[in-house]
Design a protein around this motif. Structure first.
Motif, PDB file in Angstrom:
ATOM      1  N   GLN B   6       0.854  -1.188   0.000  1.00 17.05           N
ATOM      2  CA  GLN B   6       0.000   0.000   0.000  1.00 17.05           C
ATOM      3  C   GLN B   6       0.885   1.232   0.000  1.00 17.05           C
ATOM      4  N   CYS B  23      -3.699  -0.189  -3.333  1.00 18.09           N
ATOM      5  CA  CYS B  23      -3.256  -1.500  -2.847  1.00 18.09           C
ATOM      6  C   CYS B  23      -2.847  -2.336  -4.058  1.00 18.09           C
ATOM      7  N   TYR B  25      -0.862  -6.012  -5.376  1.00 13.19           N
ATOM      8  CA  TYR B  25      -0.479  -7.345  -4.905  1.00 13.19           C
ATOM      9  C   TYR B  25       0.247  -8.095  -6.019  1.00 13.19           C
ATOM     10  N   TRP B  35     -11.059  -4.339   2.508  1.00  6.93           N
ATOM     11  CA  TRP B  35     -10.501  -3.119   3.095  1.00  6.93           C
ATOM     12  C   TRP B  35     -10.987  -2.975   4.536  1.00  6.93           C
ATOM     13  N   CYS B  90      -5.557  -2.936   3.373  1.00  5.71           N
ATOM     14  CA  CYS B  90      -6.166  -3.868   2.435  1.00  5.71           C
ATOM     15  C   CYS B  90      -5.689  -5.269   2.791  1.00  5.71           C
ATOM     16  N   GLY B 104      -1.795  -5.683   3.879  1.00  2.00           N
ATOM     17  CA  GLY B 104      -0.814  -4.678   3.501  1.00  2.00           C
ATOM     18  C   GLY B 104      -0.368  -3.936   4.755  1.00  2.00           C
TER      19      GLY B 104
END
Lengths: 116, 113
Positions: B6, B23, B25, B35, B90, B104
């Motif tokens: 994040q 966010c 990934y 979230w 997140c 995160g």
């Protein structure tokens, strides 16, 4: 929603001692999850506490250090054993419940641990 | 390994503006993304869940988007208020089976009056 309480809310402990954290949920759940949040870090899953079976631990966490009990569907304990300053963290328990067509995860308020 | 990132910097905005948090990934194909809001000294509180087949989801002043091609979710707070000041996290369900979340590091949002 689920209401989760934890005891103690905070503690200051000496190195080498152990602390048992209690988690109580107002709903019956099959699985309860224990997380750790180290200072300035995000949450990391420690283990999953299953009612009626042994807890399953994540990589880097072992039963000797973090023994878990799960005596019934609404209660669990996490013990932090032989503590060192590196164990200073917030420890949170969590459950996942289905509401409608969606799973929602709920967290307890956390137990703030300081090891001297 | 699965990784979530994040905005590492704190986000400071003026009241009434829209806050946008990011966010990203990697090494993962999540069925859904979540979230959370976390206030100091408290556990995370669930805000929104968005599934892989949903592009956008709204709840009051909150809006979340999910781009599985970019591997990114954006979290928007419109008409922000000082009470929105908190850390926003997140999270992905590690095995898409519920409960085992990867978080995160969070973005700290500060809304100034």
């Amino acid at each position: 929603s689920a209401v989760i309480s934890q005891k103690p809310s905070r503690d200051i402990c000496q190195r080498g001692t152990s602390l048992t954290i209690q988690c109580q949920v107002d709903s019956q759940v099959t699985m309860m999850f224990w997380y750790r949040q180290q200072p300035g870090q995000s949450l990391t899953l420690i283990a999953t506490a299953n009612q009626g079976s042994e807890a399953t631990y994540e990589s880097g966490f072992v039963i000797d250090k973090f023994p878990i009990s799960r005596p019934n569907l609404t209660f669990s304990t996490l013990t932090v054993s032989n503590m060192s300053p590196e164990d200073s963290s917030i420890y949170l328990c969590s459950v996942a419940l289905f509401r409608g067509n969606q799973e929602t995860q709920y967290f307890g308020p956390g137990t703030r641990l300081l090891v001297l | 390994s699965q990784k979530i990132e994040q905005n590492s910097e704190a986000l400071n905005i003026q009241e009434g503006k829209t806050a946008t948090l990011t966010c990203n990934y990697t090494n993962y194909s999540p069925a859904y993304l979540q979230w959370y809001r976390q206030d100091p000294g408290r556990g995370p509180v669930f805000l929104l869940l968005i599934r892989e087949n949903e592009k956008e989801k709204r709840k009051e002043r909150l809006k979340v988007t999910f781009d599985t091609t970019l591997k990114q979710s954006l979290f928007h707070i419109t008409a922000s208020q000082p009470a929105d000041s908190a850390t926003y996290l997140c999270a992905l369900d590690r095995d898409n089976q519920g409960g085992k979340l990867i978080f995160g590091q969070g973005t700290e949002l500060s809304v100034k009056p």
